[in-house]
Design an enzyme around this catalytic site. Structure first.
Site: not given
Ligand code: PXP
Length: 243
Positions: A8, A11, A44, A46, A50-51, A71, A101-102, A152, A191, A213
């Site tokens: 991901n 960031h 993602h 959003r 924002r990113h 996402e 974050t989510t 997921e 996540h 990510g």
């Molecule tokens: N999976 C999903 C569905 C997410 O929303 C996110 C964060 O955007 C991630 C994975 C990745 O999480 P992290 O950035 O904490 O590794």
């Protein structure tokens, strides 16, 4: 079976948006990630952008060689973009503007009525749909009933827990993965995963994909810091010597 790693790159875009510059570009990070062995790229988009920006998703669809996983929340504008860009996978996630974050999984049970048509539309366009959920029996069953190909499992609570609480979260993820797999769903997880905590999740046999990510981007910043300072030193020295 090998576990697929989808990196991901959100960031990288966070850093770019902090200054409104063109760099660092998540597209360039995606190239590097795939060269280093990532099986796919996750972003993602959003609603508040924002990113990741719509442009990133469009360019990544052209440049990613492996799988592009978008996402998104099921808002009309993001669904329209997904139908235009046609990533191989869409992961539907809950989204609240004020969250950092989510923060939780999707309430598939409570939102059946609104999620059903979105899932159907995406699937009709040939996109595989994954639902980001807590490892909860009712959520897993509802995901299957609504026609998702994949779930997921949200590993955020596991990542934040310590000691016995972490073991408890791990056991519930393992149970959820087995249940989803038994229903014929493909199982991903993600996540809050880091090099320190990913091992036990990768060991769950039904988990075939990880989306990671923040920890990778954070590590890249530190690992790349010394070479970046050295490059700046050289640029300054060149300027000073008029070369
Ligand atoms: N999976 C999903 C569905 C997410 O929303 C996110 C964060 O955007 C991630 C994975 C990745 O999480 P992290 O950035 O904490 O590794």
């Amino acid at each position: 079976m090998r576990v697929a790693l989808h990196v991901n790159v959100d960031h990288v875009a966070t850093l770019r948006q902090a200054r409104g510059t063109r760099y660092p570009d998540p597209v360039e990070a995606a190239f590097a990630a795939e060269r280093a062995g990532a099986d796919g790229i996750t972003v993602h988009l959003r609603e508040d952008q924002r990113h990741i920006q719509p442009r990133d998703v469009r360019v990544l669809r052209e440049t990613v060689r492996g799988l592009l996983n978008l996402e998104m929340a099921s808002a009309e504008s993001t669904v329209a973009l997904a139908l235009e860009v046609l990533p191989q996978h869409v992961t539907l996630v809950p989204e609240r503007r004020e969250e950092r974050t989510t923060e939780g999984g999707l309430d598939v049970v409570g939102q059946r009525a609104s999620l059903g048509p979105v899932i159907a539309k995406l699937r009709a366009a040939g996109i595989k749909v994954s639902l980001f959920i807590a490892p909860d029996d009712a959520q897993i069953e509802a995901s299957k009933a609504l026609g998702a190909e994949q779930v997921e499992l949200h590993t955020g609570d596991y990542a934040n827990a310590v000691g016995d609480a972490r073991a408890h979260e791990l056991a519930s993820l393992a149970r959820g993965a087995a249940k989803a797999h038994a229903l014929g769903l493909r199982v991903a997880a993600g996540h809050g995963l880091t090099a320190e905590n990913v091992g036990p999740i990768a060991a769950i046999p039904e988990v075939v994909e990880l989306n990671i990510g923040h920890a990778i981007v954070a590590d890249a910043v530190i690992v790349g810091f010394a070479p970046a300072v050295r490059a700046m030193r050289r640029a300054i020295a060149r300027g000073r010597s008029g070369r």
